[in-house]
Design an enzyme around this catalytic site. Structure first.
Site, PDB file in Angstrom:
ATOM      1  N   GLU A 103       0.809  -1.220   0.000  1.00  0.00           N
ATOM      2  CA  GLU A 103       0.000   0.000   0.000  1.00  0.00           C
ATOM      3  C   GLU A 103       0.840   1.267   0.000  1.00  0.00           C
ATOM      4  O   GLU A 103       0.443   2.279  -0.586  1.00  0.00           O
ATOM      5  CB  GLU A 103      -0.964  -0.001   1.185  1.00  0.00           C
ATOM      6  N   HIS A 148     -11.327  -5.243   8.476  1.00  0.00           N
ATOM      7  CA  HIS A 148     -12.093  -4.828   7.298  1.00  0.00           C
ATOM      8  C   HIS A 148     -13.253  -3.913   7.650  1.00  0.00           C
ATOM      9  O   HIS A 148     -13.776  -3.227   6.782  1.00  0.00           O
ATOM     10  CB  HIS A 148     -12.618  -6.054   6.548  1.00  0.00           C
TER      11      HIS A 148
END
Lengths: 338, 344
Positions: free
Chosen positions: A65, A133
């Site tokens: 990322e 999540h």
């Protein structure tokens, strides 16, 4: 067999986002898509675009990322207009230096020598996945001056806000609620851009205002419908742009009804609910009939079980209770933790 | 360009970095510059040699010692000194100082204070050059400790995978008395070894020999422009303007004996501005300026009087830069919150 024109304009949010990307890529050759699997489209948001625009403009990157956000920022510095399909908002945390520390700051600190027209496309959830999540943590990005943040609540706004984000010369985080991805709605004409920094009144009312964004908007509308059956008129304002905030529209609504509940998917502490509540109280204190209430997620890591998760994020029923209390009709349900 | 022209151009630029550093460190000592001052003493040959191999339109992402890297690329010393003084006339109007500035006119897309932050950014600029087919090369400068950050490896992996036009310039100024490892913080033997595991062509050169640095950078950039993908150039040099390993050990021992502890950063900062223009004896062999002087004189490319004339000229230029910075106005206080967003 082609559908009727009106039905043609019914789209899910996922399809609306893809259309926005497609139209902007046709419009401007500098727009590129980057992410983990944008060619095969892990998220579905970029499905099929590789066939029209090729691998040169849909760039698959390794799962890293920091590099993803950094490459996009560097490419923006060098003249492109990248859109990063990041996947889950929780994944932003591993790329946080590049997302928050570099992209939003360079235009200001370099005194305008450079611009960073980059879009970070995130999906956030708050139910059923667990602590990594399920993170509506867009407020973290709000502490980084220079970053714009938008949360669409409908396919029409998703399309219009993404088009505006791509045309914006600043980093824009577009945070899309996972639970809305498959929900259909009518979408606008191709060039119907939604200006970033504008809130919109999605239901007119007189007795109380609910300020919501993203997935909290349909819940607020459901609560307003319940209150209508009980004889009360609730106004719902879709904040939709968290940075910059449209204080004018929010203050006008607050001044009209005199009662406000800010209803947010994110956690309470240092979140957008208390931020907006504080700003409204400063602006329209004289017109208020009671305290501006922050109704946000509890400060608890998200548990996996639906039963547990529904204790953390206030559902529409809890908003109804809060509205009843603000109208002086009941005592509030005690919150678990704050 | 003849050998003489190249050598004198490199000499002038290296001497500019050296003299700017001396003036900057002195201004730091007088508190005309605040924060910190990170000089390039002893490693001037690396940015100067590399930048001389670049074209207009190539992108440079300097290291934390971005003052020297930017000067090597052609930044006006007056605007840079004014930035370090925090003045309105500075490169970014006093918003950045030594760790946050850009000079887009010279392809310097920005100095970033977070270690290694420039590596993915340079890689992204290379991606843009590839997508837009501009033929540009992006260069990232960074020190040996940058290799410890995760984003270093994320970026190199991505660049290798996509064969991006980027030149990574690793400045290895780890103490030369370190036995087999890269330094106190890294177990690997070299920066080049770390690049190689990502499938990137890497070589280690004497970073105190500007002609070698220039030649190897030019060869690397030529390969990159032909589409060969990223190249890693590890340039070894000597740490200057920093305490030596021996000085650090002595300081630690003194702290231990006295039972009084101060911060290492405070000790290191106490060295800024105390160094002389003449380098200390222990790294004399590695002084890139001396090395080039000896080369020029022994190959009769120029006379000592030619070099002296360059030095005098550069010294006047730096004196003017300091005067310009000192005489410039402070930023307009009312501008502090202006320009957070572009296009507003």
């Amino acid at each position: 067999m082609s559908a009727a024109p009106s039905a043609m304009r019914q789209r899910t949010m996922q399809d609306a986002i893809r259309e926005a990307l497609q139209e902007e890529m046709r419009r401007d050759g500098r727009v590129i898509l980057m992410g983990g699997d944008v060619r095969t489209s892990n998220s579905g948001l970029t499905a099929g675009l590789v066939h029209e625009f090729g691998e040169q403009r849909l760039i698959d990157l390794p799962t890293a990322e920091g590099a993803m956000a950094g490459l996009a920022t560097g490419a923006a510095l060098a003249g492109l207009r990248p859109v990063v399909d990041f996947g889950n908002l929780g994944f932003s945390l591993t790329g946080m230096d590049q997302i928050t520390n570099e992209a939003p700051k360079v235009h200001y600190k370099f005194a305008g020598q450079v611009r960073v027209p980059v879009v970070f496309l995130f999906i956030y959830a708050m139910r059923g996945w667990g602590a990594h999540h399920d993170q509506a943590i867009y407020a973290l990005l709000g502490q980084m001056p220079g970053m714009k943040i938008v949360l669409p609540s409908s396919p029409r706004d998703a399309k219009g806000l993404i088009k505006a984000a791509i045309r914006d010369d600043n980093p824009v985080s577009v945070c899309v609620a996972h639970e809305l991805i498959g929900v259909a709605g009518s979408i606008a004409d191709p060039d119907d851009v939604v200006d970033i920094g504008t809130a919109t009144v999605v239901r007119v009312g007189e007795d109380l205002s609910v300020f919501a964004s993203g997935a909290m908007v349909p819940r607020a509308l459901a609560a307003a419908a319940t209150m209508e059956l009980r004889g009360f008129s609730v106004e719902v304002v879709d904040v939709r742009s968290l940075v910059p905030l449209d204080w004018g529209t929010l203050a006008t609504s607050a001044r009209k009804t005199g009662r406000v509940i800010v209803y947010d998917h994110g956690h309470f502490t240092c979140g957008f609910a208390p931020t907006i509540a504080a700003g409204i109280q400063e602006r329209v204190f004289d017109a208020l009939k009671g305290p501006v209430v922050s109704l946000a997620a509890l400060d608890v890591p998200m548990p996996y079980s639906f039963v547990l998760a529904d204790q953390i994020v206030p559902p529409a029923e809890r908003l109804v209770d809060a509205i009843e209390h603000a109208l002086g009709r009941s005592t509030p349900e005690r919150q678990l933790v704050l | 360009m003849t050998d003489r022209e190249l050598a004198l151009a490199l000499y002038r630029r290296m001497y500019l970095l050296r003299t700017f550093d001396q003036a900057g460190a002195a201004a730091y000592g007088r508190k005309e510059i605040h924060g910190t001052y990170r000089g390039s003493r002893g490693q001037e040959a690396i940015p100067v040699g590399v930048c001389a191999a670049l074209n207009d339109g190539d992108f440079v992402f300097p290291s934390l010692r971005g003052v020297g890297d930017s000067l090597a690329r052609g930044t006006d010393p007056r605007l840079l000194m004014a930035e370090l003084f925090g003045k309105r006339t500075g490169l970014v109007g006093g918003r950045g100082g030594s760790l946050h500035f850009a000079d887009v006119a010279h392809g310097v897309l920005g100095v970033f204070a977070v270690l290694t932050a420039n590596v993915p950014l340079a890689t992204g600029a290379a991606l843009a050059a590839r997508v837009a087919n501009t033929g540009a090369t992006a260069v990232a400068f960074f020190g040996d400790r940058a290799t410890n950050e995760g984003v270093f490896h994320e970026s190199l992996n991505t660049a290798a995978l996509l064969k991006l036009p980027v030149l990574y310039v690793g400045i290895n100024n780890a103490p030369q008395d370190a036995d087999t490892s890269l330094g106190e913080h890294t177990a690997a033997e070299s920066m080049a070894a770390l690049a190689s595991v990502h499938g990137i062509a890497a070589e280690t050169v004497d970073g105190t020999d500007v002609l070698t640095v220039h030649a190897r950078a030019a060869a690397a950039v030529d390969l990159i422009r032909k589409g060969g993908g990223p190249i890693f150039l590890e340039c070894r040099c000597f740490p200057l303007d920093e305490p030596s390993r021996a000085e650090m050990d002595a300081w630690k021992e003194e702290m231990r004996r006295a039972g009084q502890y101060t911060s290492m950063l405070a000790f290191k900062k106490s060295k800024i501005g105390t160094v002389d223009l003449e380098p200390p004896a222990h790294w004399l062999l590695g002084d890139p300026l001396r090395k080039l002087e000896q080369h020029v004189l022994s190959h009769e490319l120029a006379a000592e009087t030619d070099l002296a004339a360059i030095r005098a000229d550069v010294q006047r230029e730096i004196e003017r830069a300091v005067a310009f910075a000192r005489d410039s106005a402070e930023p307009d206080a009312s501008s502090a919150a202006v320009g957070v967003f572009a296009g507003v």
